[in-house]
Design an enzyme around this catalytic site. Sequence first.
Site, short mmCIF file in Angstrom:
data_model
loop_
_atom_site.label_atom_id
_atom_site.label_comp_id
_atom_site.label_asym_id
_atom_site.label_seq_id
_atom_site.Cartn_x
_atom_site.Cartn_y
_atom_site.Cartn_z
N CYS A 115 0.85 -1.18 0.00
CA CYS A 115 0.00 0.00 0.00
C CYS A 115 0.89 1.24 0.00
O CYS A 115 1.81 1.35 0.81
CB CYS A 115 -0.89 0.00 1.23
SG CYS A 115 -1.91 1.49 1.41
N CYS A 118 0.38 3.20 3.61
CA CYS A 118 0.82 2.69 4.91
C CYS A 118 1.84 1.57 4.85
O CYS A 118 2.26 1.05 5.88
CB CYS A 118 -0.39 2.23 5.72
SG CYS A 118 -1.18 0.73 5.08
N CYS A 164 -7.40 -1.11 1.43
CA CYS A 164 -6.35 -1.59 2.33
C CYS A 164 -7.00 -1.79 3.69
O CYS A 164 -7.65 -0.89 4.21
CB CYS A 164 -5.22 -0.57 2.41
SG CYS A 164 -3.98 -0.98 3.67
N CYS A 167 -5.34 0.92 6.43
CA CYS A 167 -5.54 2.38 6.40
C CYS A 167 -6.76 2.82 5.58
O CYS A 167 -6.98 4.01 5.40
CB CYS A 167 -4.29 3.08 5.88
SG CYS A 167 -3.99 2.85 4.11
N CYS A 187 -8.82 -5.70 -9.51
CA CYS A 187 -8.45 -4.69 -10.50
C CYS A 187 -7.98 -3.46 -9.72
O CYS A 187 -8.79 -2.74 -9.14
CB CYS A 187 -9.66 -4.38 -11.37
SG CYS A 187 -9.33 -3.27 -12.73
#
Length: 198
Positions: A115, A118, A164, A167, A187
């Site tokens: 991510c 984070c 995510c 976060c 996707c």
Amino acid sequence: MSMASRTIPSSLRSAVNFSSKSQITSKPLSCVTFGALNRPRSRISVSIRAMGSSASSQKPDTAQGASKVDYSSVSDDEWRKQLTKEQFYITRQKGTERAFTGEYWNTKTPGTYHCVCCDTPLFESSTKFDSGTGWPSYYQPVGNNVKSKMDLSIIFMPRQEVLCAACDAHLGHVFDDGPPPTGKRYCINSAALKLKPK
């Protein structure tokens, strides 16, 4: 949800490289279902059924390296300081990059996609496949580090938004037209990811 201003730890800032060369579009088209994976890109088949069910309540898989920081109190101003304009637009405002423009749509480098907000590991390169859509696509996330919830922003096309789990960064959408063994196609926007090569 109200957010109090709090800075992201400096150890996290140094762990992530927040750079991207993709362009932002003012009215992007989200990752839609493009029919069979090997059809020509000009033939678009839009799925109208709702994918999946309600929002996932799973917590990030800390054993897989997910962060233990509480990101719910990080303000938009703090995210803007940490992210590029495109990264903020996509991850915090639920934007979508144009197809075939993202940094990772055609990347085949072995590694783990984290991510960009984070640094939580989200997808392994071994689960990446060519969906023909112009966005990076994966058939399985890392542990429980990705969650999903119903997205009704396009009335005629209900979808499952992918976030995510650490976060709540918007990553993209998941569809039921992926390859075995899961049959899923995550996707994902390149700008929401940071590849850490093996």
